[in-house]
Design a protein around this motif. Structure first.
Motif, PDB file in Angstrom:
ATOM      1  N   TRP A 249       0.835  -1.455   0.069  1.00 32.71           N
ATOM      2  CA  TRP A 249       0.516  -0.083   0.246  1.00 32.71           C
ATOM      3  C   TRP A 249       1.219   1.125   0.176  1.00 32.71           C
ATOM      4  O   TRP A 249       1.984   1.585   0.216  1.00 32.71           O
ATOM      5  CB  TRP A 249      -0.963   0.102   1.446  1.00 32.71           C
ATOM      6  N   ILE A 250       0.558   2.214  -1.029  1.00 31.56           N
ATOM      7  CA  ILE A 250       0.875   3.617  -1.182  1.00 31.56           C
ATOM      8  C   ILE A 250       0.117   4.271  -0.526  1.00 31.56           C
ATOM      9  O   ILE A 250      -0.869   4.532  -1.182  1.00 31.56           O
ATOM     10  CB  ILE A 250       1.768   3.919  -2.348  1.00 31.56           C
ATOM     11  N   GLU A 251       0.726   5.793   0.043  1.00 36.15           N
ATOM     12  CA  GLU A 251      -0.043   6.931   0.476  1.00 36.15           C
ATOM     13  C   GLU A 251      -1.340   6.850  -0.855  1.00 36.15           C
ATOM     14  O   GLU A 251      -0.045   7.001  -1.932  1.00 36.15           O
ATOM     15  CB  GLU A 251       0.671   7.946   0.166  1.00 36.15           C
ATOM     16  N   GLY A 252      -1.651   7.335  -1.012  1.00 36.75           N
ATOM     17  CA  GLY A 252      -3.029   8.054  -2.253  1.00 36.75           C
ATOM     18  C   GLY A 252      -3.826   6.757  -2.481  1.00 36.75           C
ATOM     19  O   GLY A 252      -4.525   6.990  -3.060  1.00 36.75           O
ATOM     20  N   GLU A 253      -3.707   5.853  -1.900  1.00 34.08           N
ATOM     21  CA  GLU A 253      -4.533   4.752  -2.427  1.00 34.08           C
ATOM     22  C   GLU A 253      -5.659   4.575  -1.588  1.00 34.08           C
ATOM     23  O   GLU A 253      -5.511   4.266  -0.652  1.00 34.08           O
ATOM     24  CB  GLU A 253      -3.516   2.829  -2.559  1.00 34.08           C
ATOM     25  N   PRO A 254      -6.839   3.899  -1.793  1.00 26.98           N
ATOM     26  CA  PRO A 254      -7.962   3.926  -1.128  1.00 26.98           C
ATOM     27  C   PRO A 254      -8.460   2.238  -0.723  1.00 26.98           C
ATOM     28  O   PRO A 254      -8.803   2.410  -0.065  1.00 26.98           O
ATOM     29  CB  PRO A 254      -9.498   4.414  -2.051  1.00 26.98           C
ATOM     30  N   GLU A 255      -7.850   1.816  -1.266  1.00 31.72           N
ATOM     31  CA  GLU A 255      -7.198  -0.022   0.092  1.00 31.72           C
ATOM     32  C   GLU A 255      -6.061  -0.524  -1.178  1.00 31.72           C
ATOM     33  O   GLU A 255      -5.006   0.443  -1.479  1.00 31.72           O
ATOM     34  CB  GLU A 255      -8.712  -0.835  -1.301  1.00 31.72           C
ATOM     35  N   LEU A 256      -5.957  -1.221  -0.021  1.00 24.94           N
ATOM     36  CA  LEU A 256      -4.924  -2.435  -0.348  1.00 24.94           C
ATOM     37  C   LEU A 256      -5.331  -3.303  -1.499  1.00 24.94           C
ATOM     38  O   LEU A 256      -6.414  -4.389  -1.779  1.00 24.94           O
ATOM     39  CB  LEU A 256      -4.888  -3.716   1.054  1.00 24.94           C
ATOM     40  N   GLY A 257      -4.627  -3.181  -2.878  1.00 23.99           N
ATOM     41  CA  GLY A 257      -5.295  -3.845  -3.718  1.00 23.99           C
ATOM     42  C   GLY A 257      -4.079  -4.538  -5.203  1.00 23.99           C
ATOM     43  O   GLY A 257      -4.197  -4.500  -5.702  1.00 23.99           O
ATOM     44  N   TRP A 258      -2.806  -4.328  -4.545  1.00 21.09           N
ATOM     45  CA  TRP A 258      -1.418  -4.525  -4.711  1.00 21.09           C
ATOM     46  C   TRP A 258      -0.484  -5.507  -4.257  1.00 21.09           C
ATOM     47  O   TRP A 258      -0.816  -5.400  -3.144  1.00 21.09           O
ATOM     48  CB  TRP A 258      -0.484  -3.661  -5.106  1.00 21.09           C
ATOM     49  N   TYR A 259       0.125  -6.566  -4.346  1.00 21.45           N
ATOM     50  CA  TYR A 259       1.122  -7.375  -3.985  1.00 21.45           C
ATOM     51  C   TYR A 259       2.048  -6.798  -5.222  1.00 21.45           C
ATOM     52  O   TYR A 259       2.561  -6.873  -6.869  1.00 21.45           O
ATOM     53  CB  TYR A 259       0.747  -8.719  -3.529  1.00 21.45           C
ATOM     54  N   HIS A 260       3.746  -7.576  -4.430  1.00 23.82           N
ATOM     55  CA  HIS A 260       4.811  -7.972  -5.204  1.00 23.82           C
ATOM     56  C   HIS A 260       5.219  -9.672  -4.487  1.00 23.82           C
ATOM     57  O   HIS A 260       5.765  -9.058  -3.319  1.00 23.82           O
ATOM     58  CB  HIS A 260       5.334  -7.033  -5.817  1.00 23.82           C
ATOM     59  N   ARG A 261       6.708 -10.060  -5.561  1.00 22.90           N
ATOM     60  CA  ARG A 261       7.391 -10.655  -4.578  1.00 22.90           C
ATOM     61  C   ARG A 261       8.111 -10.104  -3.702  1.00 22.90           C
ATOM     62  O   ARG A 261       8.339  -8.835  -4.033  1.00 22.90           O
ATOM     63  CB  ARG A 261       8.026 -11.197  -6.422  1.00 22.90           C
ATOM     64  N   ALA A 262       8.549 -10.504  -2.990  1.00 21.32           N
ATOM     65  CA  ALA A 262       8.889 -10.182  -1.835  1.00 21.32           C
ATOM     66  C   ALA A 262      10.752  -9.884  -2.278  1.00 21.32           C
ATOM     67  O   ALA A 262      11.064  -8.673  -2.040  1.00 21.32           O
ATOM     68  CB  ALA A 262       9.526 -11.158  -0.657  1.00 21.32           C
ATOM     69  N   ASP A 263      11.252 -10.386  -3.552  1.00 22.68           N
ATOM     70  CA  ASP A 263      12.489 -10.148  -4.530  1.00 22.68           C
ATOM     71  C   ASP A 263      12.706  -8.927  -5.294  1.00 22.68           C
ATOM     72  O   ASP A 263      13.490  -8.719  -5.521  1.00 22.68           O
ATOM     73  CB  ASP A 263      12.946 -11.607  -4.486  1.00 22.68           C
ATOM     74  N   LEU A 264      11.027  -8.855  -5.458  1.00 22.17           N
ATOM     75  CA  LEU A 264      11.192  -7.837  -6.744  1.00 22.17           C
ATOM     76  C   LEU A 264      11.362  -6.338  -6.060  1.00 22.17           C
ATOM     77  O   LEU A 264      11.685  -5.426  -7.080  1.00 22.17           O
ATOM     78  CB  LEU A 264      10.049  -7.909  -7.850  1.00 22.17           C
ATOM     79  N   GLY A 265       9.606  -6.161  -4.711  1.00 20.41           N
ATOM     80  CA  GLY A 265       9.621  -5.104  -4.601  1.00 20.41           C
ATOM     81  C   GLY A 265       8.333  -4.169  -5.681  1.00 20.41           C
ATOM     82  O   GLY A 265       7.990  -4.689  -6.218  1.00 20.41           O
ATOM     83  N   PHE A 266       9.010  -2.873  -5.288  1.00 20.19           N
ATOM     84  CA  PHE A 266       7.633  -1.527  -5.878  1.00 20.19           C
ATOM     85  C   PHE A 266       7.769  -1.671  -7.173  1.00 20.19           C
ATOM     86  O   PHE A 266       6.440  -2.015  -8.329  1.00 20.19           O
ATOM     87  CB  PHE A 266       7.459  -0.580  -5.321  1.00 20.19           C
ATOM     88  N   ALA A 267       8.970  -2.037  -7.794  1.00 15.25           N
ATOM     89  CA  ALA A 267       8.664  -2.156  -9.686  1.00 15.25           C
ATOM     90  C   ALA A 267       7.780  -3.590  -9.919  1.00 15.25           C
ATOM     91  O   ALA A 267       6.820  -3.442 -11.183  1.00 15.25           O
ATOM     92  CB  ALA A 267      10.033  -2.620  -9.958  1.00 15.25           C
ATOM     93  N   GLY A 268       7.975  -4.843  -9.315  1.00 17.33           N
ATOM     94  CA  GLY A 268       7.251  -6.047  -9.373  1.00 17.33           C
ATOM     95  C   GLY A 268       5.614  -5.597  -9.083  1.00 17.33           C
ATOM     96  O   GLY A 268       4.951  -7.129  -9.161  1.00 17.33           O
ATOM     97  N   ARG A 269       5.309  -4.439  -8.909  1.00 16.52           N
ATOM     98  CA  ARG A 269       3.889  -4.392  -7.792  1.00 16.52           C
ATOM     99  C   ARG A 269       2.134  -5.151  -9.228  1.00 16.52           C
ATOM    100  O   ARG A 269       2.800  -4.702 -10.448  1.00 16.52           O
ATOM    101  CB  ARG A 269       3.285  -3.200  -7.675  1.00 16.52           C
ATOM    102  N   ARG A 270       2.382  -6.150  -8.847  1.00 15.87           N
ATOM    103  CA  ARG A 270       0.240  -6.700  -9.685  1.00 15.87           C
ATOM    104  C   ARG A 270      -0.972  -6.253  -8.464  1.00 15.87           C
ATOM    105  O   ARG A 270      -0.452  -5.733  -7.628  1.00 15.87           O
ATOM    106  CB  ARG A 270       0.534  -8.032  -9.389  1.00 15.87           C
ATOM    107  N   PRO A 271      -1.888  -6.173  -9.553  1.00 22.63           N
ATOM    108  CA  PRO A 271      -3.063  -6.109  -8.542  1.00 22.63           C
ATOM    109  C   PRO A 271      -3.350  -7.500  -8.507  1.00 22.63           C
ATOM    110  O   PRO A 271      -2.967  -8.546  -9.024  1.00 22.63           O
ATOM    111  CB  PRO A 271      -4.136  -5.794  -9.414  1.00 22.63           C
ATOM    112  N   LEU A 272      -3.822  -7.490  -7.044  1.00 27.13           N
ATOM    113  CA  LEU A 272      -3.963  -8.533  -6.030  1.00 27.13           C
ATOM    114  C   LEU A 272      -5.599  -9.100  -6.937  1.00 27.13           C
ATOM    115  O   LEU A 272      -6.497  -8.589  -7.665  1.00 27.13           O
ATOM    116  CB  LEU A 272      -5.087  -8.129  -4.515  1.00 27.13           C
ATOM    117  N   PRO A 273      -5.793 -10.734  -6.046  1.00 28.61           N
ATOM    118  CA  PRO A 273      -6.168 -11.276  -7.490  1.00 28.61           C
ATOM    119  C   PRO A 273      -7.580 -11.308  -7.070  1.00 28.61           C
ATOM    120  O   PRO A 273      -7.956 -11.292  -5.873  1.00 28.61           O
ATOM    121  CB  PRO A 273      -5.862 -12.657  -7.188  1.00 28.61           C
TER     122      PRO A 273
END
Length: 120
Positions: free
Chosen positions: A96-120
């Motif tokens: 979750w990042i400031e400004g997002e209205p909800e928790l809707g993203w994830y990323h692999r632990a080894d990739l960090g923010f650049a690897g964000r994908r929408p939660l299924p």
């Protein structure tokens, strides 16, 4: 062992965390303004050293509370937090990042923010 969150657990915590994030954002802005004013003019209408220290302490208090609960703080400008989780057997971070209205993203632990994908 580090805390592992389910998506539902992380989402249930988010409203309270967002309220605390608003406090961090406000204190962060006050810190920036006081610091800039003091450097440019020598004084600030927002306060001096005691107010700077109070804002820093409040930010640290909030961030420490998050890390004690197992939440990973990745940044404060913008506020960026991760919840360690497992999705489909894979070690991930619910993100979750400031400004997002909800928790809707994830990323692999080894990739960090650049690897964000929408939660299924």
């Amino acid at each position: 062992m580090d805390r592992i969150f389910t998506v539902d657990e992380a989402r249930s915590l988010l409203p309270g965390l967002m309220e605390e994030a608003r406090e961090v954002i406000s204190a962060r802005a006050d810190l920036a303004e006081i610091t800039a004013d003091r450097q440019i003019r020598g004084i600030s209408e927002r306060g001096g050293l005691p107010e700077l220290k109070a804002h820093e302490a409040r930010i640290q208090d909030i961030l420490s509370g998050w890390t004690e609960r197992g939440i990973e703080v990745k940044g404060i400008a913008p506020v960026l937090i991760d919840f360690p989780a497992v999705l489909d057997g894979e070690d991930v971070r619910l993100c979750w990042i400031e400004g997002e209205p909800e928790l809707g993203w994830y990323h692999r632990a080894d990739l960090g923010f650049a690897g964000r994908r929408p939660l299924p």
